[in-house]
Write a protein that holds these residues in place. Structure first.
Motif, PDB file in Angstrom:
ATOM      1  N   GLY A 175      49.523 -11.356  90.509  1.00 53.91           N
ATOM      2  CA  GLY A 175      50.292 -10.177  90.337  1.00 53.91           C
ATOM      3  C   GLY A 175      51.289 -10.257  91.721  1.00 53.91           C
ATOM      4  O   GLY A 175      51.208 -10.865  92.599  1.00 53.91           O
ATOM      5  N   THR A 176      52.433  -9.541  91.557  1.00 58.52           N
ATOM      6  CA  THR A 176      53.272  -9.368  92.587  1.00 58.52           C
ATOM      7  C   THR A 176      52.899  -8.551  93.669  1.00 58.52           C
ATOM      8  O   THR A 176      51.677  -7.981  93.426  1.00 58.52           O
ATOM      9  CB  THR A 176      54.756  -8.674  92.141  1.00 58.52           C
ATOM     10  OG1 THR A 176      54.103  -7.477  91.635  1.00 58.52           O
ATOM     11  CG2 THR A 176      55.419  -9.562  91.008  1.00 58.52           C
ATOM     12  N   SER A 177      53.325  -8.429  94.931  1.00 58.58           N
ATOM     13  CA  SER A 177      52.871  -7.617  95.989  1.00 58.58           C
ATOM     14  C   SER A 177      52.906  -6.202  95.521  1.00 58.58           C
ATOM     15  O   SER A 177      54.050  -5.730  94.906  1.00 58.58           O
ATOM     16  CB  SER A 177      53.599  -7.699  97.210  1.00 58.58           C
ATOM     17  OG  SER A 177      54.831  -7.675  97.093  1.00 58.58           O
ATOM     18  N   GLY A 178      51.767  -5.178  95.978  1.00 62.17           N
ATOM     19  CA  GLY A 178      51.953  -4.165  95.398  1.00 62.17           C
ATOM     20  C   GLY A 178      51.386  -3.672  93.953  1.00 62.17           C
ATOM     21  O   GLY A 178      51.376  -2.816  93.570  1.00 62.17           O
ATOM     22  N   SER A 179      50.918  -4.789  93.383  1.00 60.45           N
ATOM     23  CA  SER A 179      50.304  -4.688  92.149  1.00 60.45           C
ATOM     24  C   SER A 179      49.053  -4.044  92.098  1.00 60.45           C
ATOM     25  O   SER A 179      48.391  -3.474  90.976  1.00 60.45           O
ATOM     26  CB  SER A 179      50.316  -6.020  91.518  1.00 60.45           C
ATOM     27  OG  SER A 179      49.616  -6.965  92.086  1.00 60.45           O
ATOM     28  N   GLY A 180      48.297  -4.177  93.149  1.00 59.26           N
ATOM     29  CA  GLY A 180      46.969  -3.447  93.329  1.00 59.26           C
ATOM     30  C   GLY A 180      45.785  -4.369  93.181  1.00 59.26           C
ATOM     31  O   GLY A 180      44.765  -4.154  93.324  1.00 59.26           O
ATOM     32  N   LYS A 181      46.267  -5.824  93.251  1.00 59.69           N
ATOM     33  CA  LYS A 181      45.328  -7.023  93.223  1.00 59.69           C
ATOM     34  C   LYS A 181      44.306  -7.043  94.229  1.00 59.69           C
ATOM     35  O   LYS A 181      43.160  -6.997  94.109  1.00 59.69           O
ATOM     36  CB  LYS A 181      45.837  -8.195  92.712  1.00 59.69           C
ATOM     37  CG  LYS A 181      47.096  -8.470  93.743  1.00 59.69           C
ATOM     38  CD  LYS A 181      47.830 -10.002  93.199  1.00 59.69           C
ATOM     39  CE  LYS A 181      48.447 -10.445  94.452  1.00 59.69           C
ATOM     40  NZ  LYS A 181      49.598  -9.768  95.220  1.00 59.69           N
ATOM     41  N   SER A 182      45.007  -6.863  95.564  1.00 61.65           N
ATOM     42  CA  SER A 182      44.269  -6.805  96.755  1.00 61.65           C
ATOM     43  C   SER A 182      43.003  -5.806  96.766  1.00 61.65           C
ATOM     44  O   SER A 182      41.939  -6.052  97.188  1.00 61.65           O
ATOM     45  CB  SER A 182      44.956  -6.866  97.909  1.00 61.65           C
ATOM     46  OG  SER A 182      45.451  -8.184  98.043  1.00 61.65           O
ATOM     47  N   THR A 183      43.573  -4.755  96.409  1.00 60.22           N
ATOM     48  CA  THR A 183      42.770  -3.327  96.340  1.00 60.22           C
ATOM     49  C   THR A 183      41.751  -3.503  95.413  1.00 60.22           C
ATOM     50  O   THR A 183      40.427  -2.934  95.841  1.00 60.22           O
ATOM     51  CB  THR A 183      43.591  -2.027  96.175  1.00 60.22           C
ATOM     52  OG1 THR A 183      44.714  -1.990  96.943  1.00 60.22           O
ATOM     53  CG2 THR A 183      42.753  -0.778  96.087  1.00 60.22           C
ATOM     54  N   LEU A 184      42.030  -4.024  94.274  1.00 57.21           N
ATOM     55  CA  LEU A 184      40.993  -4.417  93.201  1.00 57.21           C
ATOM     56  C   LEU A 184      39.925  -5.064  93.815  1.00 57.21           C
ATOM     57  O   LEU A 184      38.710  -4.835  93.942  1.00 57.21           O
ATOM     58  CB  LEU A 184      41.439  -4.841  91.951  1.00 57.21           C
ATOM     59  CG  LEU A 184      40.461  -5.518  91.073  1.00 57.21           C
ATOM     60  CD1 LEU A 184      39.724  -4.078  90.378  1.00 57.21           C
ATOM     61  CD2 LEU A 184      41.065  -6.195  89.936  1.00 57.21           C
ATOM     62  N   LEU A 185      40.311  -6.131  94.451  1.00 56.11           N
ATOM     63  CA  LEU A 185      39.068  -7.300  94.994  1.00 56.11           C
ATOM     64  C   LEU A 185      38.491  -6.676  96.207  1.00 56.11           C
ATOM     65  O   LEU A 185      37.145  -6.595  96.287  1.00 56.11           O
ATOM     66  CB  LEU A 185      40.186  -8.495  95.765  1.00 56.11           C
ATOM     67  CG  LEU A 185      39.187  -9.549  96.444  1.00 56.11           C
ATOM     68  CD1 LEU A 185      38.619 -10.417  95.081  1.00 56.11           C
ATOM     69  CD2 LEU A 185      39.841 -10.298  97.520  1.00 56.11           C
ATOM     70  N   ARG A 186      39.027  -5.620  96.919  1.00 59.12           N
ATOM     71  CA  ARG A 186      38.530  -5.017  98.206  1.00 59.12           C
ATOM     72  C   ARG A 186      37.582  -4.028  97.761  1.00 59.12           C
ATOM     73  O   ARG A 186      36.747  -3.365  98.475  1.00 59.12           O
ATOM     74  CB  ARG A 186      39.422  -4.474  98.997  1.00 59.12           C
ATOM     75  CG  ARG A 186      40.244  -5.659  99.825  1.00 59.12           C
ATOM     76  CD  ARG A 186      41.658  -5.311 100.453  1.00 59.12           C
ATOM     77  NE  ARG A 186      41.565  -4.124 101.183  1.00 59.12           N
ATOM     78  CZ  ARG A 186      41.271  -4.593 102.632  1.00 59.12           C
ATOM     79  NH1 ARG A 186      41.569  -5.639 103.238  1.00 59.12           N
ATOM     80  NH2 ARG A 186      41.328  -3.430 103.518  1.00 59.12           N
ATOM     81  N   MET A 187      37.684  -3.290  96.585  1.00 56.74           N
ATOM     82  CA  MET A 187      36.856  -2.282  95.940  1.00 56.74           C
ATOM     83  C   MET A 187      35.559  -2.988  95.553  1.00 56.74           C
ATOM     84  O   MET A 187      34.408  -2.740  95.325  1.00 56.74           O
ATOM     85  CB  MET A 187      37.465  -1.786  94.786  1.00 56.74           C
ATOM     86  CG  MET A 187      38.212  -0.483  95.203  1.00 56.74           C
ATOM     87  SD  MET A 187      38.686   0.613  94.074  1.00 56.74           S
ATOM     88  CE  MET A 187      39.918  -0.263  93.029  1.00 56.74           C
TER      89      MET A 187
END
Lengths: 246, 313, 387
Positions: free
Chosen positions: B34-46
């Motif tokens: 996903g692009t930056s700000g798509s929430g992909k890192s947050t999903l991973l970190r959850m």
């Protein structure tokens, strides 16, 4: 490169010790600065004792400053203390505009003459550089490193002790070094409020118009400050080498 | 296996991750792109609770992640990030030993594991173990970062743009290494990237995220041939979609009986059709011979066969 | 769940803490200290005992304390804190008026621990609110000017005339202006001279790496010498100069007095100026310098238009550091007859008269604070152009 510098340091140390132990040997050097047969070497107290008292005051005050300042620095960089961070930053900035003499002078009416006001002033003034450096040290830990520590399951306490503090150590030590050196100077002013220390020699010279006293008091404290600065530098390098940060 | 159900993260004003549900199969690689700000890192970190979910559930190998204290949960899950995050004041060996030490492993077991990992990542323990991160090249640092994440034999490995800081050549090598190691240990890997090519190259499954929502989660080929959303088709590219599709298929899968004529190039069964096509174009031949490791011919791949596979159904 | 916790916790912990401090200070600690004359021992007076309108004041302090704990909007907190500071200052002035019998010039009224703590608590709330608002450079200078104007108006109106510190001022009124001028002159003069010398020295260090280490090391050494010692040491050569060259003595160069102080302050100021010039120039992007050369600028033009322009914020930061430091250090000059506000500090210490100490210390802190605000604003303004 380091050879001549080391020799110079050793020479300075030897000179300082020699002067403190057998000051009378240096009398001929100071005679030209006296008038009307005044004593060329400070004779109202023991120079080694004054030097020890001076250093004792400085070390005691700086040690307390270091404990409090590092503790505060840690506190305001934790999640629970974040509310206090903007204020503490601003206070550090404002605090630096307070001249040490003012802190000393204001402490006297509160606690009386002697060592105590000097200790308080040195403590208060020593807080600032250490606190500031602890803050910037802890805040300049690379975010990726902190995140990695969290990601691997370190508890906040483990992260602080094993990662953040070691990484902030060079800056913290630099703050302690700064505080120590500034305090050697400020402690001389403590003699105006009757604290035991090398300022006595200078003040005595000023009061009796004896330039020789002023000169030797100035030289001894100056040498002490420089040697302390260098010594702390060496200690710092040792610690950093031991923790592999150099 | 990781089961994610209706997972959301809401900050004061913004919904960063919005009702994401997905199942990551055990022993596979899932790439979230996903692009930056798509929430992909947050999903991973959850998943390892570096970020606490606002709503929803994460179940890892049958256990609800919320029932374990966060830091204990994270010790069981490998975590590798962009820029590696190695501790600059610890040696390579100490860095890798971090989680085993946190878990209280015996010194001998930790030492053996560190040496094993260093060898796997082609870093001679005697030479590299005592070095400090700043003495390594970028590619070596990154390898140590992944080795550190794998140190305590986690069954799940989370990676956040792990190869983002590497140059293209080292990057390709690191991706191949990851594939090998994942197969070797059977680790379940969830990897976040903004690079669609990396996602296709590594992912058994690829998830596409935009504005906090999981738009599509499927096998790579399905994303190319059946994009669920205009955003997915834009992301997977319109111009070279056919080539991407070819790169997902191996010569073995497109093999026909027989052997190519004398001027046909020789290829391996594991080569992608994209590589085979490139060889055919270069040599001007109409077919390539697929050879077994021992040199004998297993079959052929024809230009016509490749072209048929590159067409959208 | 975490989100919900945040939503529920409406109390600002810092504000609540300071609010409690303010309430405790207002109700339990002496608000003013009353002395029958300058040398009599002080009698503490609580707010209630000192002021007829005390209940009203206590109520407003309580209201402001509650506001500090519950109002989370920074602007509102700032307003509440400023009102708090003004209220306490006015209460102090009224208490002094109320406690001083008409026409009595002997009675001394000083602020007590409670008053100081109240002022501190409200000032901290204001500072915190300001820190969160992050005002721009011009707004900060504006706020400083407003503060100065308010102080000046209060003094011009004689609001605090019954306070002990103003009594000390009245006694020293004739000399105060002179000492203040001397203080500012010593601080500004030494920093000005250090800038004139330090800038070229810094540029030299930047361009000739061979001398950099040596120059910085020597200046570092000078900084470690305690100020009082350096003042003392410098008295010797300057005294000798005055004896040997009568012209020098005529010019005011002397072993005792402002000359050794000025020289010492100049030496202290050199290191930060030189060091920051070197750092600032070192940080200038080589690409920018290269581009400037490529466009045909001469070496001097590159220095003036590119390098110094880009390094300016860092250089001004250095000047800010030394100016603040030297305003403080000038106080010590009083010990060697250099004058300045330190004169009152040391006289006050000698007579154990805290009000006299404050007469020297408060203006010194105010000067240093103003210098810091002004130069910080300048750093921000010059830094805007640079990335």
């Amino acid at each position: 490169m380091p050879r001549p510098a080391t020799l110079l340091r050793l020479a300075a140390l030897a000179l300082l010790l020699a002067f403190l132990i057998v000051p009378q040997r240096f009398a001929p050097l100071f005679v030209p600065f006296t008038e009307y047969g005044a004593p060329p070497i400070y004779d109202q107290g023991s120079l080694p004792m004054l030097a020890l008292a001076h250093l004792g005051t400085v070390f005691a005050a700086t040690a307390v400053s270091a404990i409090v300042a590092i503790g505060l620095g840690i506190l305001v960089t934790r999640a629970g203390g974040a509310e206090f961070l903007p204020l503490s930053r601003t206070l550090v900035n404002i605090g630096q505009t307070f001249p040490p003499v003012a802190v000393l002078a204001i402490a006297v009416p509160l606690v009386g003459f002697g060592e105590l006001p000097t200790l308080i002033a040195l403590f208060a003034y020593g807080l600032l550089p250490i606190f500031e450096n602890t803050l910037s040290g802890l805040q300049s830990c690379p975010p990726a490193v902190v995140e990695a520590a969290d990601g691997m399951g370190m508890s906040p306490r483990q992260r602080l002790l094993a990662v953040e503090l070691p990484l902030a150590m060079p800056l913290i030590l630099e703050g302690v070094r700064l505080s120590l050196v500034v305090n050697v100077g400020t402690a001389t002013i403590g003699s105006t409020v009757a604290a035991k220390g090398l300022g006595e020699v200078i003040i005595a010279g000023l009061l009796s118009n004896n330039t020789a006293f002023i000169l030797q008091g100035g030289l001894v404290t100056g040498l002490m400050a420089i040697l302390l600065y260098e010594l702390m530098g060496t200690v710092e390098r040792r610690i950093l080498r031991a923790t592999h940060l150099a | 296996m990781i089961e994610i159900s209706s997972l959301s993260k809401v900050y004061a004003e913004a919904t960063v991750v919005d009702e994401v549900s997905m199942v990551v199969a055990g022993g596979s690689i899932t790439a979230i792109v996903g692009t930056s700000g798509s929430g992909k890192s947050t999903l991973l970190r959850m998943i390892n609770r570096l970020v606490e979910p606002t709503r929803g559930r994460v179940v890892i190998n049958g256990r609800d992640a919320a029932t374990v204290p966060g830091h204990l949960l994270r010790r069981e899950i490998g975590y590798a990030i962009q820029g590696h995050g190695l501790f600059p004041h610890r040696t390579v060996a100490e860095n890798i030993a971090t989680v085993p030490r946190l878990l209280g492993w015996q010194a001998a077991r930790t030492r053996a594991r560190v040496e094993e990992l260093l060898r796997i990542f082609q870093l001679e323990p005697a030479e590299y173990g005592a070095k400090f991160p700043h003495q390594l090249s970028g590619g070596q640092q990154q390898r140590v970062g992944v080795a550190r994440a794998l140190a305590a034999e986690p069954r799940v490995l989370l990676m956040d743009e792990p190869f983002g800081a590497l140059d293209p050549i080292i990057r390709g090598q690191a991706q191949d290494d990851l594939r090998d190691i994942q197969r070797r240990f059977g680790t379940t890997v969830v990897l976040v990237t903004h690079d669609i090519d990396e996602a296709f190259r590594l992912g058994d499954h690829v998830g596409v995220m935009s504005r906090g929502r999981l738009l599509q989660y499927d096998r790579p080929a399905m994303l190319l041939t059946h994009p669920a959303d205009p955003f997915v088709s834009r992301l997977t590219g319109t111009a070279d979609r056919a080539l991407k599709l070819l790169s997902l298929t191996t010569a073995a899968q497109a093999m026909e009986p027989g052997a190519a004529a004398g001027d046909g190039p020789a290829v391996a069964a594991t080569d992608s059709l994209r590589d085979v096509l490139a060889q055919l174009l270069w040599s001007g031949a109409a077919a390539a011979t697929v050879r077994r490791p021992d040199g004998s011919a297993a079959g052929q791949v024809t230009l016509a066969g490749i072209l048929a596979r590159g067409r959208s159904d | 769940m975490v989100q919900a916790l945040h939503a529920r916790r409406r109390i600002d912990r810092l504000g609540a803490l300071l609010g409690v401090v303010a309430m405790v200070a207002a109700t339990t600690l002496p608000f003013v200290v009353f002395k029958a004359n300058r040398i009599a021992s002080g009698e503490p007076r609580s707010l209630l005992a000192a002021l007829p309108s005390a209940p009203l004041l206590l109520a407003s302090v309580a209201l402001l304390a509650v506001a500090a704990a519950f109002v989370r909007q920074a602007r509102a907190r700032l307003a509440a804190a400023v009102v708090g500071v003004l209220t306490v200052a006015l209460a102090l002035a009224w208490a002094a008026d109320a406690l001083t019998p008409a026409g009595n010039r002997l009675v001394r009224i000083s602020p007590g621990a409670g008053c100081w703590l109240l002022l501190l608590a409200f000032a901290l709330i204001a500072t915190d609110a300001l820190a969160r608002l992050r005002p721009g450079p011009l707004a900060r200078v504006g706020a400083l000017a407003l503060m100065a104007a308010a102080m000046w108006a209060a003094f011009a109106a004689g609001l605090f005339d019954q306070l002990s510190i103003m009594r000390e001022y009245a006694v020293n009124a004739s000399g105060f202006g002179r000492e203040l001028r001397q203080h500012v002159l010593l601080a500004l003069g030494s920093v000005g001279a250090a800038t004139l010398v330090g800038l070229p020295l810094g540029i030299t260090c930047h361009r000739v790496p061979r001398v950099r280490g040596a120059i910085l090391q020597v200046l570092n050494l000078v900084q470690t010498i305690p100020s009082i010692a350096l003042f003392g040491i410098l008295m010797v050569p300057l005294g000798a100069l005055a004896t040997a060259v009568p012209l020098a003595a005529d010019l005011g160069i002397n072993g005792i007095g402002p000359a050794p102080a000025a020289v010492a302050l100049f030496l202290y100021a050199l290191l930060p100026v030189v060091a920051n010039t070197v750092v600032g120039l070192g940080r200038v992007s080589p690409v920018a310098v290269d581009a400037a050369r490529g466009m045909g600028l001469t070496s001097w033009q590159v220095l003036g238009e590119i390098e110094l322009a880009l390094a300016l914020p860092v250089i001004i930061t250095g000047i800010r550091i030394v100016l603040v430091q030297n305003i403080g250090l000038v106080t010590i000059a009083a010990l060697i007859g250099g004058g300045g506000l330190g004169t009152y500090v040391f006289q006050g210490v000698g007579q154990t008269a805290i009000d006299l100490v404050l007469l020297g210390a408060i203006p010194t802190v105010a000067l240093a604070f103003s210098a810091a605000v002004l130069l910080d604003a300048l750093v921000d303004l010059t830094g805007r152009a640079a990335p």
